[in-house]
Motif scaffolding. Structure first.
Motif, PDB file in Angstrom:
ATOM      1  N   ILE A  52       0.700  -1.364  -0.224  1.00 41.98           N
ATOM      2  CA  ILE A  52       0.066  -0.415   0.061  1.00 41.98           C
ATOM      3  C   ILE A  52       0.591   1.187  -0.210  1.00 41.98           C
ATOM      4  N   ASN A  53       1.809   1.277   1.148  1.00 43.24           N
ATOM      5  CA  ASN A  53       2.895   2.934   1.137  1.00 43.24           C
ATOM      6  C   ASN A  53       3.271   2.242  -0.426  1.00 43.24           C
ATOM      7  N   GLU A  54       3.490   1.775  -1.068  1.00 40.42           N
ATOM      8  CA  GLU A  54       4.789   1.981  -2.550  1.00 40.42           C
ATOM      9  C   GLU A  54       3.913   1.898  -3.006  1.00 40.42           C
ATOM     10  N   ALA A  55       2.252   1.494  -3.277  1.00 47.37           N
ATOM     11  CA  ALA A  55       1.220   1.872  -4.129  1.00 47.37           C
ATOM     12  C   ALA A  55       0.821   3.789  -4.447  1.00 47.37           C
ATOM     13  N   VAL A  56       1.169   4.389  -2.724  1.00 49.85           N
ATOM     14  CA  VAL A  56       0.974   5.681  -2.723  1.00 49.85           C
ATOM     15  C   VAL A  56       2.277   6.101  -3.493  1.00 49.85           C
ATOM     16  N   GLU A  57       3.616   6.129  -3.159  1.00 47.08           N
ATOM     17  CA  GLU A  57       4.246   6.544  -3.728  1.00 47.08           C
ATOM     18  C   GLU A  57       4.870   7.072  -4.998  1.00 47.08           C
ATOM     19  N   LEU A  58       4.118   5.550  -5.602  1.00 48.57           N
ATOM     20  CA  LEU A  58       4.006   6.197  -7.509  1.00 48.57           C
ATOM     21  C   LEU A  58       2.857   6.694  -7.284  1.00 48.57           C
ATOM     22  N   CYS A  59       1.568   6.569  -7.176  1.00 48.72           N
ATOM     23  CA  CYS A  59       1.017   7.441  -7.177  1.00 48.72           C
ATOM     24  C   CYS A  59       1.534   9.281  -7.047  1.00 48.72           C
ATOM     25  N   LYS A  60       2.179   9.082  -6.051  1.00 49.18           N
ATOM     26  CA  LYS A  60       2.641  11.049  -5.843  1.00 49.18           C
ATOM     27  C   LYS A  60       3.620  11.078  -6.475  1.00 49.18           C
ATOM     28  N   LYS A  61       4.204   9.787  -7.210  1.00 49.94           N
ATOM     29  CA  LYS A  61       5.418  10.379  -8.773  1.00 49.94           C
ATOM     30  C   LYS A  61       4.929  10.464 -10.082  1.00 49.94           C
ATOM     31  N   TYR A  62       3.302   9.394  -9.693  1.00 49.98           N
ATOM     32  CA  TYR A  62       3.197   9.908 -11.754  1.00 49.98           C
ATOM     33  C   TYR A  62       2.007   9.901 -12.178  1.00 49.98           C
ATOM     34  N   ALA A  63       1.366  10.249 -10.283  1.00 49.50           N
ATOM     35  CA  ALA A  63      -0.267  11.122 -10.682  1.00 49.50           C
ATOM     36  C   ALA A  63      -0.535  12.332  -9.619  1.00 49.50           C
ATOM     37  N   THR A  64      -1.138  11.928  -9.152  1.00 45.56           N
ATOM     38  CA  THR A  64      -1.957  13.460  -8.300  1.00 45.56           C
ATOM     39  C   THR A  64      -1.725  12.814  -6.436  1.00 45.56           C
ATOM     40  N   LYS A  65      -2.870  13.764  -6.422  1.00 47.20           N
ATOM     41  CA  LYS A  65      -2.525  13.390  -4.408  1.00 47.20           C
ATOM     42  C   LYS A  65      -4.458  13.067  -4.724  1.00 47.20           C
ATOM     43  N   GLU A  66      -4.964  13.095  -5.727  1.00 43.07           N
ATOM     44  CA  GLU A  66      -5.634  12.721  -5.823  1.00 43.07           C
ATOM     45  C   GLU A  66      -5.812  11.464  -5.645  1.00 43.07           C
ATOM     46  N   ASP A  67      -5.114  10.930  -7.052  1.00 44.06           N
ATOM     47  CA  ASP A  67      -4.847   9.550  -6.942  1.00 44.06           C
ATOM     48  C   ASP A  67      -4.420   8.279  -6.068  1.00 44.06           C
ATOM     49  N   ALA A  68      -3.644   9.339  -5.260  1.00 41.35           N
ATOM     50  CA  ALA A  68      -2.850   8.577  -3.982  1.00 41.35           C
ATOM     51  C   ALA A  68      -4.359   8.456  -2.810  1.00 41.35           C
ATOM     52  N   SER A  69      -5.200   9.198  -2.585  1.00 41.62           N
ATOM     53  CA  SER A  69      -5.861   8.697  -1.716  1.00 41.62           C
ATOM     54  C   SER A  69      -6.482   7.898  -2.641  1.00 41.62           C
ATOM     55  N   PHE A  70      -7.643   8.024  -3.720  1.00 39.43           N
ATOM     56  CA  PHE A  70      -7.844   7.299  -4.392  1.00 39.43           C
ATOM     57  C   PHE A  70      -7.754   5.866  -3.996  1.00 39.43           C
ATOM     58  N   VAL A  71      -6.039   6.064  -4.698  1.00 37.41           N
ATOM     59  CA  VAL A  71      -5.415   4.319  -4.429  1.00 37.41           C
ATOM     60  C   VAL A  71      -5.711   3.653  -2.943  1.00 37.41           C
ATOM     61  N   ASN A  72      -5.173   4.702  -1.702  1.00 31.77           N
ATOM     62  CA  ASN A  72      -4.537   4.338  -0.750  1.00 31.77           C
ATOM     63  C   ASN A  72      -6.602   3.601   0.203  1.00 31.77           C
ATOM     64  N   GLY A  73      -7.694   4.306  -0.330  1.00 33.17           N
ATOM     65  CA  GLY A  73      -8.757   4.039  -0.179  1.00 33.17           C
ATOM     66  C   GLY A  73      -9.071   2.732  -0.878  1.00 33.17           C
ATOM     67  N   ILE A  74      -9.061   2.178  -2.332  1.00 32.14           N
ATOM     68  CA  ILE A  74      -9.432   1.411  -2.774  1.00 32.14           C
ATOM     69  C   ILE A  74      -9.008  -0.091  -1.855  1.00 32.14           C
ATOM     70  N   LEU A  75      -7.276   0.364  -2.247  1.00 35.00           N
ATOM     71  CA  LEU A  75      -6.421  -1.121  -0.741  1.00 35.00           C
ATOM     72  C   LEU A  75      -6.697  -0.927   0.320  1.00 35.00           C
ATOM     73  N   ALA A  76      -7.061  -0.295   1.364  1.00 37.05           N
ATOM     74  CA  ALA A  76      -8.166  -0.138   2.457  1.00 37.05           C
ATOM     75  C   ALA A  76      -9.070  -1.445   2.242  1.00 37.05           C
ATOM     76  N   SER A  77      -9.908  -1.000   1.103  1.00 34.04           N
ATOM     77  CA  SER A  77     -11.171  -1.483   1.453  1.00 34.04           C
ATOM     78  C   SER A  77     -11.143  -2.781   1.308  1.00 34.04           C
ATOM     79  N   VAL A  78      -9.651  -3.424   0.150  1.00 31.97           N
ATOM     80  CA  VAL A  78      -9.247  -4.788  -0.370  1.00 31.97           C
ATOM     81  C   VAL A  78      -8.601  -5.222   0.746  1.00 31.97           C
TER      82      VAL A  78
END
Length: 129
Positions: free
Chosen positions: A100-126
């Motif tokens: 999860i942490n690495e996914a959020v870091e990839l979002c921060k590098k390649y996408a936006t803060k909103e994407d990072a929050s979205f990805v974090n939420g989906i992964l938490a649900s998983v």
């Protein structure tokens, strides 16, 4: 190559595959030629595994992304989600929190803060499922 670097390379390959109809093995071959990528066991396992389990991963993403269809999710976030969920479900040696942490870091590098929050939420649900 460190695991973090290998994860980033796997993400890039997964992202490339979204736009390319070539077989995953062919994409690996092209990356080796063009980018001098030497895929390690992790890259091979994750990249090939994501496309072996793509339908299952996408169904889980759609289930957890309430109100979102796969087509509405940014391609960057989709590639990151596929990678992280594959790690969580199929690679026991990687702690879920690291995925999860690495996914959020990839979002921060390649996408936006909103994407990072979205990805974090989906992964938490998983993880809760």
């Amino acid at each position: 190559m460190t695991r973090k670097e290998a994860r980033e390379e796997a993400f890039i390959l997964i992202f490339e595959k979204i736009f390319n109809d070539a077989e995953p093995a062919e994409i690996l071959e092209i990356a080796a030629e063009v980018r001098d990528l030497v895929p390690d066991d992790y890259i091979n396992q994750v990249f090939l595994g994501v496309y072996d389990k793509k339908e299952e991963l996408d169904a889980l993403i759609e289930e957890k992304a309430i109100g979102w269809k796969i087509g509405r999710i940014s391609k960057t976030s989709l590639a990151i989600l596929r990678l992280a969920i594959f790690e969580i479900k199929y690679i026991d040696s990687i702690p879920e929190s690291v995925s999860i942490n690495e996914a959020v870091e990839l979002c921060k590098k390649y996408a936006t803060k909103e994407d990072a929050s979205f990805v974090n939420g989906i992964l938490a649900s998983v993880l809760k499922a």
